[in-house]
Design a protein around this motif. Structure first.
Motif, PDB file in Angstrom:
ATOM      1  N   PRO A   1       0.792  -1.234   0.000  1.00 27.89           N
ATOM      2  CA  PRO A   1       0.000   0.000   0.000  1.00 27.89           C
ATOM      3  C   PRO A   1       0.826   1.287   0.000  1.00 27.89           C
ATOM      4  O   PRO A   1       0.304   2.339  -0.380  1.00 27.89           O
ATOM      5  CB  PRO A   1      -0.825  -0.114   1.290  1.00 27.89           C
ATOM      6  CG  PRO A   1      -0.882  -1.587   1.577  1.00 27.89           C
ATOM      7  CD  PRO A   1       0.435  -2.117   1.121  1.00 27.89           C
ATOM      8  N   ASP A   2       2.075   1.211   0.415  1.00 30.05           N
ATOM      9  CA  ASP A   2       2.916   2.407   0.490  1.00 30.05           C
ATOM     10  C   ASP A   2       3.896   2.530  -0.677  1.00 30.05           C
ATOM     11  O   ASP A   2       4.806   3.366  -0.629  1.00 30.05           O
ATOM     12  CB  ASP A   2       3.699   2.414   1.814  1.00 30.05           C
ATOM     13  CG  ASP A   2       2.788   2.463   3.024  1.00 30.05           C
ATOM     14  OD1 ASP A   2       1.728   3.112   2.929  1.00 30.05           O
ATOM     15  OD2 ASP A   2       3.133   1.850   4.053  1.00 30.05           O
ATOM     16  N   TYR A   3       3.718   1.736  -1.709  1.00 31.46           N
ATOM     17  CA  TYR A   3       4.643   1.732  -2.847  1.00 31.46           C
ATOM     18  C   TYR A   3       4.434   3.034  -3.633  1.00 31.46           C
ATOM     19  O   TYR A   3       3.450   3.186  -4.356  1.00 31.46           O
ATOM     20  CB  TYR A   3       4.385   0.500  -3.702  1.00 31.46           C
ATOM     21  CG  TYR A   3       5.339   0.279  -4.847  1.00 31.46           C
ATOM     22  CD1 TYR A   3       6.547   0.961  -4.954  1.00 31.46           C
ATOM     23  CD2 TYR A   3       5.028  -0.649  -5.832  1.00 31.46           C
ATOM     24  CE1 TYR A   3       7.411   0.739  -6.013  1.00 31.46           C
ATOM     25  CE2 TYR A   3       5.881  -0.886  -6.901  1.00 31.46           C
ATOM     26  CZ  TYR A   3       7.072  -0.187  -6.984  1.00 31.46           C
ATOM     27  OH  TYR A   3       7.919  -0.408  -8.041  1.00 31.46           O
ATOM     28  N   GLN A   4       5.396   3.962  -3.503  1.00 32.00           N
ATOM     29  CA  GLN A   4       5.209   5.313  -4.031  1.00 32.00           C
ATOM     30  C   GLN A   4       5.064   5.347  -5.543  1.00 32.00           C
ATOM     31  O   GLN A   4       4.267   6.112  -6.089  1.00 32.00           O
ATOM     32  CB  GLN A   4       6.372   6.214  -3.597  1.00 32.00           C
ATOM     33  CG  GLN A   4       6.106   7.698  -3.812  1.00 32.00           C
ATOM     34  CD  GLN A   4       4.919   8.196  -3.015  1.00 32.00           C
ATOM     35  OE1 GLN A   4       4.802   7.949  -1.820  1.00 32.00           O
ATOM     36  NE2 GLN A   4       4.000   8.879  -3.686  1.00 32.00           N
ATOM     37  N   PHE A   5       5.835   4.516  -6.240  1.00 36.14           N
ATOM     38  CA  PHE A   5       5.743   4.495  -7.700  1.00 36.14           C
ATOM     39  C   PHE A   5       4.322   4.153  -8.141  1.00 36.14           C
ATOM     40  O   PHE A   5       3.757   4.773  -9.052  1.00 36.14           O
ATOM     41  CB  PHE A   5       6.738   3.487  -8.273  1.00 36.14           C
ATOM     42  CG  PHE A   5       6.743   3.393  -9.769  1.00 36.14           C
ATOM     43  CD1 PHE A   5       7.454   4.308 -10.539  1.00 36.14           C
ATOM     44  CD2 PHE A   5       6.033   2.387 -10.429  1.00 36.14           C
ATOM     45  CE1 PHE A   5       7.453   4.228 -11.938  1.00 36.14           C
ATOM     46  CE2 PHE A   5       6.027   2.294 -11.817  1.00 36.14           C
ATOM     47  CZ  PHE A   5       6.741   3.225 -12.569  1.00 36.14           C
ATOM     48  N   ALA A   6       3.724   3.163  -7.478  1.00 39.13           N
ATOM     49  CA  ALA A   6       2.356   2.769  -7.814  1.00 39.13           C
ATOM     50  C   ALA A   6       1.350   3.822  -7.369  1.00 39.13           C
ATOM     51  O   ALA A   6       0.373   4.095  -8.075  1.00 39.13           O
ATOM     52  CB  ALA A   6       2.039   1.418  -7.181  1.00 39.13           C
ATOM     53  N   LEU A   7       1.579   4.414  -6.218  1.00 38.02           N
ATOM     54  CA  LEU A   7       0.680   5.480  -5.739  1.00 38.02           C
ATOM     55  C   LEU A   7       0.656   6.647  -6.720  1.00 38.02           C
ATOM     56  O   LEU A   7      -0.411   7.182  -7.042  1.00 38.02           O
ATOM     57  CB  LEU A   7       1.123   5.959  -4.357  1.00 38.02           C
ATOM     58  CG  LEU A   7       0.824   5.037  -3.173  1.00 38.02           C
ATOM     59  CD1 LEU A   7       1.564   5.522  -1.931  1.00 38.02           C
ATOM     60  CD2 LEU A   7      -0.677   4.968  -2.907  1.00 38.02           C
ATOM     61  N   ASP A   8       1.846   7.033  -7.189  1.00 39.91           N
ATOM     62  CA  ASP A   8       1.925   8.149  -8.138  1.00 39.91           C
ATOM     63  C   ASP A   8       1.209   7.808  -9.445  1.00 39.91           C
ATOM     64  O   ASP A   8       0.473   8.635 -10.004  1.00 39.91           O
ATOM     65  CB  ASP A   8       3.390   8.497  -8.425  1.00 39.91           C
ATOM     66  CG  ASP A   8       4.099   9.101  -7.223  1.00 39.91           C
ATOM     67  OD1 ASP A   8       3.398   9.556  -6.286  1.00 39.91           O
ATOM     68  OD2 ASP A   8       5.349   9.135  -7.227  1.00 39.91           O
TER      69      ASP A   8
END
Length: 355
Positions: free
Chosen positions: A340-347
């Motif tokens: 849930p905290d994977y920044q690349f995926a969040l972006d």
């Protein structure tokens, strides 16, 4: 030791490593006390509550132990079985009990040290191996293990001392020279690191790790002959995914991207479970703007490893670039379910307007 030394972080197939656990830290001093002090009699009280006797194999060994409580081998067998079931507390208790019963067994010391190393208790592993070395100072395998552990702890003087003991006992031991290469490299002596790696390849022309190490050292110095050592590593076993991947890394870093892609693909084709080759090939296809071919590589990664988070995220990015927003959102969502905290995926999720 095997042709592939642990000096490069690879497992050493001929060194038994049946155990691995992540135990509460507070248990370790107690276990060390037991191993150090020993016990004149085998334990006769009830077996530890942590033993899982729901497994038929474990239950059978438990009954055998009750019938013969002074048989150390039975405890090691049950420890291995418990480890395979990820019942680490039971595994470590059994290994310590085995050492209580037979404190001179070198293999038991190795197994206990492996537990500590696998669970980031390197100093406890070091103490265990030092005890093993005191039992048999001329044991080459013990000295090599001791050196590796000291390298992990960055105790370079101790590592050199142990490796000097190995070369005294066995002057043509290739693993010692490979570990010497690593020690010299970490202490800033690149010239001696190269010389030691060369010595390892001369002693053992089939030592894959030594050729890869030598190639990496020479490439770092900008020497063109580096490639021949990567080629030599692959020639030892053309189906060795590790050697192929190392050569592919060299080709990538040399800006020879099409060759690197082909070699990464070859690595994953040599071992279908080795998905890193397809993943890296996918990244390079993206770099070359071959987006659809990158998607194909990420598809192969996910097919062979359905929980590969980065493959979902980068396949999502590729689909985003291709304008396939719904498919991109699905993959971004999958990556975020796993992390849930994977920044690349969040972006990417936010950028694509996913909901």
């Amino acid at each position: 030791m095997s042709k592939r030394s642990a000096a490069n972080g690879k497992s050493v197939s001929s060194i038994p490593c049946p155990l691995s656990s992540r135990l509460p830290f507070l248990l370790f001093p107690f276990f060390l006390f037991l191993v150090s002090c020993g016990n004149d009699k085998a334990p006769t009280e009830e077996l530890p509550a942590v033993v899982d006797n729901t497994d038929p194999g474990v239950a059978k060994l438990t009954e055998a132990i009750r019938a013969d409580p002074e048989n150390a081998d039975l405890y090691t067998q049950r420890a291995t079985m418990q480890y395979d079931k990820q019942n680490y507390d039971a595994a470590i208790v059994d290994m310590v009990t085995a050492l209580q019963l037979d404190s001179t067994n070198i293999e038991y010391h190795y197994n206990l040290a492996d537990v500590y190393l696998d669970y980031y208790r390197s100093r406890l592993a070091l103490r265990t191996l030092q005890r093993a070395a005191s039992l048999d100072p001329d044991n080459v395998e013990t000295q090599l293990r001791l050196a590796e552990t000291q390298l992990t702890l960055k105790q370079y003087d101790g590592a050199l001392e142990a490796l000097n003991e190995v070369t005294r006992i066995d002057p043509r031991n290739p693993d010692a020279y490979l570990l010497l290469s690593q020690t010299f490299l970490e202490t800033g002596d690149t010239a001696r690191a190269i010389k030691s790696a060369e010595e390892a390849t001369e002693i053992d022309p089939d030592m894959t790790d030594a050729f890869i190490t030598l190639g990496q050292l020479l490439f770092a110095k900008g020497l063109p002959r580096a490639e021949q050592y990567f080629d030599a590593a692959v020639a030892i076993d053309p189906e060795d995914a590790y050697a192929l991947h190392a050569k592919a890394d060299f080709l990538r870093d040399s800006e020879r991207l099409p060759e690197a892609i082909a070699t990464y693909q070859a690595a994953s084709m040599a071992d279908r479970q080795y998905v890193a080759g397809h993943f890296n090939a996918g990244l390079l296809f993206l770099e070359l703007d071959s987006i659809q071919r990158g998607v194909i590589e990420f598809d192969l990664v996910i097919k062979n490893d359905p929980i590969h988070i980065r493959a979902y995220a980068y396949r999502a990015y590729a689909k985003e670039v291709l304008g396939e927003t719904a498919a991109a959102c699905k993959d971004y969502d999958m990556a975020l379910r796993f992390s849930p905290d994977y920044q690349f995926a969040l972006d990417g999720y936010a950028r694509s307007g996913c909901e």
